[in-house]
Design a protein around this motif. Structure first.
Motif, PDB file in Angstrom:
ATOM      1  N   LYS A  47      39.423  49.731  36.994  1.00 35.80           N
ATOM      2  CA  LYS A  47      39.875  51.013  37.518  1.00 35.80           C
ATOM      3  C   LYS A  47      38.676  51.833  37.995  1.00 35.80           C
ATOM      4  CE  LYS A  47      42.951  54.750  36.530  1.00 35.80           C
ATOM      5  NZ  LYS A  47      43.098  55.820  35.543  1.00 35.80           N
ATOM      6  N   ALA A  48      37.653  51.871  37.162  1.00 33.51           N
ATOM      7  CA  ALA A  48      36.448  52.619  37.542  1.00 33.51           C
ATOM      8  C   ALA A  48      35.814  52.009  38.792  1.00 33.51           C
ATOM      9  CB  ALA A  48      35.451  52.620  36.384  1.00 33.51           C
ATOM     10  N   THR A  49      35.957  50.705  38.957  1.00 30.52           N
ATOM     11  CA  THR A  49      35.413  50.048  40.144  1.00 30.52           C
ATOM     12  C   THR A  49      36.089  50.559  41.407  1.00 30.52           C
ATOM     13  OG1 THR A  49      34.990  48.059  38.847  1.00 30.52           O
ATOM     14  CG2 THR A  49      34.985  47.810  41.238  1.00 30.52           C
ATOM     15  N   TYR A  50      37.411  50.632  41.363  1.00 35.73           N
ATOM     16  CA  TYR A  50      38.136  51.129  42.531  1.00 35.73           C
ATOM     17  C   TYR A  50      37.761  52.571  42.838  1.00 35.73           C
ATOM     18  CZ  TYR A  50      41.067  46.983  42.623  1.00 35.73           C
ATOM     19  OH  TYR A  50      41.508  45.700  42.716  1.00 35.73           O
ATOM     20  N   LEU A  51      37.636  53.361  41.769  1.00 37.71           N
ATOM     21  CA  LEU A  51      37.281  54.764  41.988  1.00 37.71           C
ATOM     22  C   LEU A  51      35.880  54.873  42.580  1.00 37.71           C
ATOM     23  CD1 LEU A  51      38.838  56.392  38.801  1.00 37.71           C
ATOM     24  CD2 LEU A  51      39.689  56.473  41.153  1.00 37.71           C
ATOM     25  N   ALA A  52      34.966  54.049  42.086  1.00 36.50           N
ATOM     26  CA  ALA A  52      33.594  54.077  42.612  1.00 36.50           C
ATOM     27  C   ALA A  52      33.593  53.667  44.086  1.00 36.50           C
ATOM     28  CB  ALA A  52      32.691  53.155  41.799  1.00 36.50           C
ATOM     29  N   LEU A  53      34.408  52.670  44.429  1.00 36.05           N
ATOM     30  CA  LEU A  53      34.458  52.206  45.818  1.00 36.05           C
ATOM     31  C   LEU A  53      35.097  53.241  46.723  1.00 36.05           C
ATOM     32  CD1 LEU A  53      35.404  48.487  45.240  1.00 36.05           C
ATOM     33  CD2 LEU A  53      33.295  49.344  46.247  1.00 36.05           C
ATOM     34  N   ALA A  54      36.015  54.013  46.145  1.00 40.49           N
ATOM     35  CA  ALA A  54      36.659  55.058  46.943  1.00 40.49           C
ATOM     36  C   ALA A  54      35.653  56.134  47.313  1.00 40.49           C
ATOM     37  CB  ALA A  54      37.820  55.671  46.170  1.00 40.49           C
TER      38      ALA A  54
ATOM     39  N   LYS B   7      31.816  55.972  56.567  1.00 38.21           N
ATOM     40  CA  LYS B   7      30.560  56.367  55.931  1.00 38.21           C
ATOM     41  C   LYS B   7      29.582  55.212  55.959  1.00 38.21           C
ATOM     42  CE  LYS B   7      30.166  59.855  54.108  1.00 38.21           C
ATOM     43  NZ  LYS B   7      29.906  61.205  54.677  1.00 38.21           N
ATOM     44  N   ARG B   8      28.327  55.560  56.020  1.00 39.79           N
ATOM     45  CA  ARG B   8      27.316  54.554  55.769  1.00 39.79           C
ATOM     46  C   ARG B   8      27.417  54.186  54.299  1.00 39.79           C
ATOM     47  NH1 ARG B   8      23.290  53.237  58.832  1.00 39.79           N
ATOM     48  NH2 ARG B   8      23.419  54.012  60.952  1.00 39.79           N
ATOM     49  N   ARG B   9      27.004  52.979  54.001  1.00 37.51           N
ATOM     50  CA  ARG B   9      27.105  52.527  52.619  1.00 37.51           C
ATOM     51  C   ARG B   9      26.306  53.415  51.691  1.00 37.51           C
ATOM     52  NH1 ARG B   9      29.248  47.320  52.219  1.00 37.51           N
ATOM     53  NH2 ARG B   9      30.370  47.135  54.162  1.00 37.51           N
ATOM     54  N   GLY B  10      26.922  53.740  50.569  1.00 37.20           N
ATOM     55  CA  GLY B  10      26.226  54.542  49.586  1.00 37.20           C
ATOM     56  C   GLY B  10      26.423  56.033  49.769  1.00 37.20           C
ATOM     57  N   GLU B  11      26.864  56.447  50.979  1.00 35.69           N
ATOM     58  CA  GLU B  11      27.074  57.875  51.199  1.00 35.69           C
ATOM     59  C   GLU B  11      28.416  58.305  50.614  1.00 35.69           C
ATOM     60  OE1 GLU B  11      24.827  58.730  55.443  1.00 35.69           O
ATOM     61  OE2 GLU B  11      27.007  58.807  55.319  1.00 35.69           O
ATOM     62  N   PRO B  12      28.410  59.350  49.799  1.00 36.05           N
ATOM     63  CA  PRO B  12      29.676  59.795  49.224  1.00 36.05           C
ATOM     64  C   PRO B  12      30.564  60.461  50.280  1.00 36.05           C
ATOM     65  CG  PRO B  12      27.893  61.225  48.506  1.00 36.05           C
ATOM     66  CD  PRO B  12      27.261  60.124  49.319  1.00 36.05           C
ATOM     67  N   VAL B  13      31.861  60.370  50.052  1.00 40.55           N
ATOM     68  CA  VAL B  13      32.822  61.022  50.935  1.00 40.55           C
ATOM     69  C   VAL B  13      33.020  62.453  50.439  1.00 40.55           C
ATOM     70  CG1 VAL B  13      35.177  60.946  51.803  1.00 40.55           C
ATOM     71  CG2 VAL B  13      33.984  58.833  51.272  1.00 40.55           C
ATOM     72  N   THR B  14      33.011  63.401  51.357  1.00 39.97           N
ATOM     73  CA  THR B  14      33.217  64.787  50.935  1.00 39.97           C
ATOM     74  C   THR B  14      34.715  65.107  50.930  1.00 39.97           C
ATOM     75  OG1 THR B  14      33.164  65.673  53.173  1.00 39.97           O
ATOM     76  CG2 THR B  14      31.046  65.459  52.017  1.00 39.97           C
ATOM     77  N   GLU B  15      35.058  66.174  50.225  1.00 35.24           N
ATOM     78  CA  GLU B  15      36.449  66.611  50.156  1.00 35.24           C
ATOM     79  C   GLU B  15      36.948  66.948  51.566  1.00 35.24           C
ATOM     80  OE1 GLU B  15      38.547  66.444  47.671  1.00 35.24           O
ATOM     81  OE2 GLU B  15      40.082  67.275  49.018  1.00 35.24           O
ATOM     82  N   ALA B  16      36.081  67.568  52.362  1.00 33.41           N
ATOM     83  CA  ALA B  16      36.482  67.938  53.730  1.00 33.41           C
ATOM     84  C   ALA B  16      36.816  66.694  54.554  1.00 33.41           C
ATOM     85  CB  ALA B  16      35.356  68.733  54.391  1.00 33.41           C
TER      86      ALA B  16
ATOM     87  N   ARG C  92      44.131  58.851  45.406  1.00 33.20           N
ATOM     88  CA  ARG C  92      42.709  59.082  45.094  1.00 33.20           C
ATOM     89  C   ARG C  92      41.790  57.970  45.566  1.00 33.20           C
ATOM     90  NH1 ARG C  92      41.533  60.166  39.248  1.00 33.20           N
ATOM     91  NH2 ARG C  92      43.007  58.495  38.919  1.00 33.20           N
ATOM     92  N   ILE C  93      42.320  56.931  46.241  1.00 35.46           N
ATOM     93  CA  ILE C  93      41.473  55.807  46.633  1.00 35.46           C
ATOM     94  C   ILE C  93      41.454  55.600  48.142  1.00 35.46           C
ATOM     95  CG2 ILE C  93      41.137  53.322  46.450  1.00 35.46           C
ATOM     96  CD1 ILE C  93      42.218  53.520  43.585  1.00 35.46           C
ATOM     97  N   GLY C  94      42.619  55.509  48.741  1.00 35.60           N
ATOM     98  CA  GLY C  94      42.630  55.244  50.175  1.00 35.60           C
ATOM     99  C   GLY C  94      44.022  54.919  50.677  1.00 35.60           C
ATOM    100  N   TYR C  95      44.075  54.049  51.686  1.00 35.74           N
ATOM    101  CA  TYR C  95      45.348  53.718  52.320  1.00 35.74           C
ATOM    102  C   TYR C  95      45.415  52.229  52.596  1.00 35.74           C
ATOM    103  CZ  TYR C  95      45.489  58.729  53.215  1.00 35.74           C
ATOM    104  OH  TYR C  95      45.477  60.087  53.066  1.00 35.74           O
TER     105      TYR C  95
END
Ligand code: CA
Length: 249
Positions: A53-60, A199-208, A238-241
């Protein structure tokens, strides 16, 4: 879907001088800490997860350059998780297991893992395998060619940049087109926010960005409409589509 057939929506080599990001999945916190120290010293940025579960969240949150996956996890079969992870575009998975579990490692390699290392870790060997995995997934070595993607009545020509539904040309703005193309290329696969917003790899996604993506998705859904011959975009909270259907035939 064979790994080679997956498009690489956000394959970026690490920027020059930037540290590649490795997601380490390991439920033993002590081992995780050691691994983190090693990789940090070797020039990697490390993100961690102690469960599937934490893996999916981290990937999101951010797409890493590579995933190091311990096959012995508490909440899921490691080989199953491996199978899911390798379906994600362009992210090599290196599995980790004790030597006596050779069969599990073979199963993981058959499931599409890029490589394996045994515990206890040999730091130089692990680093060499990471380097090799990153080299092989360098997007500069891949060519992305245009192709026609079909999902029921929806036909997207990525080369000509045209979309048709029910044989009628349909206009979709550039962001929507790009998002639909990624979903169609990876039909059935869960695509995390980070992939969909490019996103480039490693860059977090912002709420916006997530918010903007929601708006894009709702526009695309409107264009797709509903019906037995139309694919649907399913929300994974919380993960994607992911794009599902329509049933063939
Ligand atoms: Ca473990």
């Amino acid at each position: 879907v064979p790994f080679d057939h997956l498009a690489a929506p956000v394959l970026h080599a690490p920027a020059r001088g930037a540290r590649p990001v490795v997601l380490c999945v390991e439920d033993d916190e002590t081992q995780l800490a050691h691994l983190g120290e090693h990789l940090d010293a070797a020039g990697y940025d490390v993100t961690t997860a102690t469960s599937a579960k934490a893996t999916y969240l981290a990937l999101a949150e951010a797409v890493p350059h590579a995933i190091l996956l311990d096959l012995g996890l508490p909440d899921v079969d490691g080989v199953d998780l491996c199978r899911r992870l390798v379906a994600w575009p362009g992210c090599p998975v290196i599995v980790v297991s004790a030597e006596r579990f050779e069969e599990r490692m073979i199963a993981a390699l058959d499931a599409g893992a890029r490589d394996y290392v045994t515990k206890p870790y040999s730091a130089p060997l692990l680093e060499a395998r990471l380097r090799a995995a990153l080299r092989d997934t360098d997007p500069a070595r891949r060519a992305i060619v245009g192709e026609v993607l079909v999902a029921g009545d929806v036909v997207l020509d990525s080369g000509a940049h045209e979309l048709a539904i029910d044989d009628e040309p349909v206009h979709l703005h550039a962001r929507g087109f790009a998002v639909l193309e990624m979903l169609m290329r990876n039909a059935g696969q869960l695509l995390p926010y980070a992939v969909l917003v490019g996103k480039r790899r490693g860059e977090p996604v912002t709420e916006a960005e997530t918010q903007a993506l929601r708006i894009v998705i709702s526009r695309v859904r409107k264009v797709l409409g509903t019906g037995p011959r139309r694919p649907q975009i399913v929300t994974e909270a919380r993960i994607g589509y992911r794009l599902v259907g329509p049933e063939p035939g």
